[in-house]
Scaffold this motif. Structure first.
Motif, PDB file in Angstrom:
ATOM      1  N   ARG A  44       0.837  -1.205   0.000  1.00  7.81           N
ATOM      2  CA  ARG A  44       0.000   0.000   0.000  1.00  7.81           C
ATOM      3  C   ARG A  44       0.871   1.254   0.000  1.00  7.81           C
ATOM      4  NH1 ARG A  44      -5.306   0.647   3.633  1.00  7.81           N
ATOM      5  NH2 ARG A  44      -6.277  -0.255   1.817  1.00  7.81           N
ATOM      6  N   GLY A  45       1.973   1.222   0.732  1.00  8.31           N
ATOM      7  CA  GLY A  45       2.917   2.336   0.714  1.00  8.31           C
ATOM      8  C   GLY A  45       3.507   2.528  -0.676  1.00  8.31           C
ATOM      9  N   TYR A  46       3.798   1.405  -1.348  1.00  9.16           N
ATOM     10  CA  TYR A  46       4.308   1.471  -2.725  1.00  9.16           C
ATOM     11  C   TYR A  46       3.261   2.105  -3.637  1.00  9.16           C
ATOM     12  CZ  TYR A  46       5.780   0.079  -7.371  1.00  9.16           C
ATOM     13  OH  TYR A  46       6.125   0.103  -8.695  1.00  9.16           O
ATOM     14  N   GLN A  47       2.016   1.698  -3.481  1.00 13.82           N
ATOM     15  CA  GLN A  47       0.924   2.238  -4.302  1.00 13.82           C
ATOM     16  C   GLN A  47       0.792   3.744  -4.099  1.00 13.82           C
ATOM     17  OE1 GLN A  47      -3.004   1.058  -2.994  1.00 13.82           O
ATOM     18  NE2 GLN A  47      -3.799   1.115  -5.090  1.00 13.82           N
ATOM     19  N   VAL A  48       0.867   4.190  -2.864  1.00 17.80           N
ATOM     20  CA  VAL A  48       0.764   5.624  -2.581  1.00 17.80           C
ATOM     21  C   VAL A  48       1.959   6.366  -3.168  1.00 17.80           C
ATOM     22  CG1 VAL A  48       0.788   7.370  -0.748  1.00 17.80           C
ATOM     23  CG2 VAL A  48      -0.683   5.363  -0.537  1.00 17.80           C
ATOM     24  N   LEU A  49       3.156   5.838  -2.956  1.00 19.14           N
ATOM     25  CA  LEU A  49       4.355   6.482  -3.484  1.00 19.14           C
ATOM     26  C   LEU A  49       4.299   6.558  -5.010  1.00 19.14           C
ATOM     27  CD1 LEU A  49       6.985   7.781  -2.552  1.00 19.14           C
ATOM     28  CD2 LEU A  49       8.048   5.514  -2.615  1.00 19.14           C
ATOM     29  N   SER A  50       3.827   5.505  -5.656  1.00 22.82           N
ATOM     30  CA  SER A  50       3.679   5.503  -7.118  1.00 22.82           C
ATOM     31  C   SER A  50       2.716   6.590  -7.572  1.00 22.82           C
ATOM     32  CB  SER A  50       3.175   4.134  -7.590  1.00 22.82           C
ATOM     33  OG  SER A  50       2.928   4.148  -8.979  1.00 22.82           O
ATOM     34  N   THR A  51       1.590   6.701  -6.893  1.00 24.28           N
ATOM     35  CA  THR A  51       0.586   7.697  -7.275  1.00 24.28           C
ATOM     36  C   THR A  51       1.089   9.111  -7.014  1.00 24.28           C
ATOM     37  OG1 THR A  51      -1.154   6.097  -6.823  1.00 24.28           O
ATOM     38  CG2 THR A  51      -1.824   8.403  -6.979  1.00 24.28           C
ATOM     39  N   VAL A  52       1.825   9.300  -5.935  1.00 21.87           N
ATOM     40  CA  VAL A  52       2.402  10.621  -5.639  1.00 21.87           C
ATOM     41  C   VAL A  52       3.380  11.013  -6.748  1.00 21.87           C
ATOM     42  CG1 VAL A  52       3.982  11.840  -4.081  1.00 21.87           C
ATOM     43  CG2 VAL A  52       2.049  10.561  -3.143  1.00 21.87           C
ATOM     44  N   ILE A  53       4.190  10.065  -7.187  1.00 28.76           N
ATOM     45  CA  ILE A  53       5.210  10.361  -8.195  1.00 28.76           C
ATOM     46  C   ILE A  53       4.603  10.492  -9.589  1.00 28.76           C
ATOM     47  CG2 ILE A  53       7.217   9.382  -9.402  1.00 28.76           C
ATOM     48  CD1 ILE A  53       8.124   8.336  -6.597  1.00 28.76           C
ATOM     49  N   HIS A  54       3.696   9.602  -9.952  1.00 32.82           N
ATOM     50  CA  HIS A  54       3.160   9.586 -11.315  1.00 32.82           C
ATOM     51  C   HIS A  54       1.852  10.357 -11.475  1.00 32.82           C
ATOM     52  CE1 HIS A  54       6.171   6.865 -12.800  1.00 32.82           C
ATOM     53  NE2 HIS A  54       5.884   5.960 -11.890  1.00 32.82           N
ATOM     54  N   GLY A  55       1.169  10.615 -10.381  1.00 30.72           N
ATOM     55  CA  GLY A  55      -0.129  11.272 -10.458  1.00 30.72           C
ATOM     56  C   GLY A  55      -0.026  12.759 -10.210  1.00 30.72           C
ATOM     57  N   ASN A  56      -1.178  13.380 -10.115  1.00 27.46           N
ATOM     58  CA  ASN A  56      -1.215  14.817  -9.852  1.00 27.46           C
ATOM     59  C   ASN A  56      -2.397  15.127  -8.931  1.00 27.46           C
ATOM     60  OD1 ASN A  56      -0.500  17.487  -9.960  1.00 27.46           O
ATOM     61  ND2 ASN A  56      -1.654  17.890 -11.819  1.00 27.46           N
ATOM     62  N   GLN A  57      -2.400  14.469  -7.783  1.00 25.89           N
ATOM     63  CA  GLN A  57      -3.473  14.705  -6.821  1.00 25.89           C
ATOM     64  C   GLN A  57      -3.156  15.974  -6.031  1.00 25.89           C
ATOM     65  OE1 GLN A  57      -6.220  12.845  -6.982  1.00 25.89           O
ATOM     66  NE2 GLN A  57      -5.180  11.770  -8.638  1.00 25.89           N
ATOM     67  N   PRO A  58      -4.086  16.932  -5.980  1.00 25.85           N
ATOM     68  CA  PRO A  58      -3.795  18.221  -5.352  1.00 25.85           C
ATOM     69  C   PRO A  58      -3.746  18.198  -3.825  1.00 25.85           C
ATOM     70  CG  PRO A  58      -6.054  18.169  -6.110  1.00 25.85           C
ATOM     71  CD  PRO A  58      -5.417  16.894  -6.583  1.00 25.85           C
ATOM     72  N   SER A  59      -4.254  17.121  -3.209  1.00 27.27           N
ATOM     73  CA  SER A  59      -4.293  17.098  -1.752  1.00 27.27           C
ATOM     74  C   SER A  59      -4.255  15.667  -1.239  1.00 27.27           C
ATOM     75  CB  SER A  59      -5.579  17.772  -1.244  1.00 27.27           C
ATOM     76  OG  SER A  59      -6.701  16.973  -1.577  1.00 27.27           O
ATOM     77  N   GLN A  60      -4.018  15.552   0.050  1.00 31.11           N
ATOM     78  CA  GLN A  60      -4.025  14.244   0.695  1.00 31.11           C
ATOM     79  C   GLN A  60      -5.409  13.613   0.579  1.00 31.11           C
ATOM     80  OE1 GLN A  60      -1.897  14.003   4.451  1.00 31.11           O
ATOM     81  NE2 GLN A  60      -3.603  12.861   5.320  1.00 31.11           N
ATOM     82  N   ASP A  95      -4.115  26.183  -3.785  1.00 27.11           N
ATOM     83  CA  ASP A  95      -5.040  26.348  -2.660  1.00 27.11           C
ATOM     84  C   ASP A  95      -4.242  26.172  -1.370  1.00 27.11           C
ATOM     85  OD1 ASP A  95      -6.976  26.243  -0.678  1.00 27.11           O
ATOM     86  OD2 ASP A  95      -8.302  24.895  -1.797  1.00 27.11           O
ATOM     87  N   ARG A  96      -3.894  27.266  -0.732  1.00 29.28           N
ATOM     88  CA  ARG A  96      -3.017  27.229   0.433  1.00 29.28           C
ATOM     89  C   ARG A  96      -3.624  26.497   1.618  1.00 29.28           C
ATOM     90  NH1 ARG A  96      -0.694  33.115   1.280  1.00 29.28           N
ATOM     91  NH2 ARG A  96      -0.464  32.151   3.299  1.00 29.28           N
ATOM     92  N   ARG A  97      -4.939  26.235   1.600  1.00 28.09           N
ATOM     93  CA  ARG A  97      -5.570  25.476   2.680  1.00 28.09           C
ATOM     94  C   ARG A  97      -5.240  23.984   2.584  1.00 28.09           C
ATOM     95  NH1 ARG A  97     -11.457  26.956   1.204  1.00 28.09           N
ATOM     96  NH2 ARG A  97     -10.434  26.666  -0.779  1.00 28.09           N
ATOM     97  N   GLN A  98      -4.796  23.548   1.418  1.00 22.91           N
ATOM     98  CA  GLN A  98      -4.501  22.137   1.179  1.00 22.91           C
ATOM     99  C   GLN A  98      -3.012  21.872   1.301  1.00 22.91           C
ATOM    100  OE1 GLN A  98      -5.932  21.425  -2.794  1.00 22.91           O
ATOM    101  NE2 GLN A  98      -7.981  20.912  -2.102  1.00 22.91           N
ATOM    102  N   ARG A  99      -2.689  20.621   1.581  1.00 18.51           N
ATOM    103  CA  ARG A  99      -1.310  20.151   1.571  1.00 18.51           C
ATOM    104  C   ARG A  99      -1.190  19.113   0.462  1.00 18.51           C
ATOM    105  NH1 ARG A  99       0.341  24.098   3.752  1.00 18.51           N
ATOM    106  NH2 ARG A  99       0.403  24.371   5.987  1.00 18.51           N
ATOM    107  N   LYS A 100      -0.231  19.355  -0.416  1.00 18.83           N
ATOM    108  CA  LYS A 100       0.045  18.425  -1.511  1.00 18.83           C
ATOM    109  C   LYS A 100       1.131  17.471  -1.033  1.00 18.83           C
ATOM    110  CE  LYS A 100       1.268  18.393  -6.412  1.00 18.83           C
ATOM    111  NZ  LYS A 100       0.136  17.691  -6.960  1.00 18.83           N
ATOM    112  N   ILE A 101       0.975  16.192  -1.320  1.00 18.33           N
ATOM    113  CA  ILE A 101       1.971  15.198  -0.947  1.00 18.33           C
ATOM    114  C   ILE A 101       2.971  15.107  -2.100  1.00 18.33           C
ATOM    115  CG2 ILE A 101       2.365  12.826  -0.202  1.00 18.33           C
ATOM    116  CD1 ILE A 101       0.514  14.617   1.622  1.00 18.33           C
ATOM    117  N   VAL A 102       4.243  15.307  -1.785  1.00 18.62           N
ATOM    118  CA  VAL A 102       5.305  15.358  -2.788  1.00 18.62           C
ATOM    119  C   VAL A 102       6.411  14.383  -2.388  1.00 18.62           C
ATOM    120  CG1 VAL A 102       6.995  16.866  -3.918  1.00 18.62           C
ATOM    121  CG2 VAL A 102       4.774  17.781  -3.226  1.00 18.62           C
TER     122      VAL A 102
END
Length: 156
Positions: A44-60, A95-102
């Motif tokens: 699951r950690g791998y899946q999240v890390l993959s999505t963080v690197i390859h995706g463009n989700q604006p927030s947690q 959106d400064r109210r959000q935190r983006k995972i990088v």
């Protein structure tokens, strides 16, 4: 006299698609579990890390929704990835109210090494298929999954 159900596109008996997917999924997850065991939350950690690197989700929150992970579980998962130095939370410039995972540099290096090994696992699990068939299957499954994620009416 009984007759076997037939596929619409072949002369053989109807195959249990769910059962076949289950066999592939269990083989893939089992191999991935051993590979990503040192990563926080393993596969699951791998899946999240993959999505963080390859995706463009604006927030947690959007990352959690995209992956189908409960938002409270996602908080702990991200906390552990941050503690391991693999990702960080940054203000979202849109959106400064959000935190983006990088991903951090360590996260990218770690993922790059794991990604190569995951490719090998996929090749092993799909070993009965020729390389072009593996590519086609992965492409078709990705397209079906993308469609499900875009269509809120379908179950996740």
């Amino acid at each position: 006299m009984t007759t076997e159900p037939r596929n619409l596109d072949s002369t053989g008996p109807v195959e249990d698609f769910g059962s076949s997917l289950g066999v592939l999924f269990r083989a893939y997850q089992g191999a991935l579990g051993g590979l990503a065991g040192d990563l926080p939350h393993g596969p699951r950690g791998y899946q999240v890390l993959s999505t963080v690197i390859h995706g463009n989700q604006p927030s947690q929150l959007s990352l959690a929704a995209h992956l189908g992970i409960d938002r409270s579980v996602m908080t702990y998962l991200i906390d552990d990835l941050v503690e391991a130095g693999l990702v960080e939370r940054r203000p979202n410039p849109a959106d400064r109210r959000q935190r983006k995972i990088v991903a951090t540099e360590l996260g990218i290096r770690t993922f790059t090494e794991l990604e190569r090994r995951v490719h090998d696992i996929r090749s092993t699990v799909l070993g009965a298929l020729a390389p072009d068939e593996r590519q086609a299957l992965c492409s078709l499954v990705r397209r079906a999954a993308d469609d499900i994620q875009k269509n809120a009416d379908l179950p996740r």
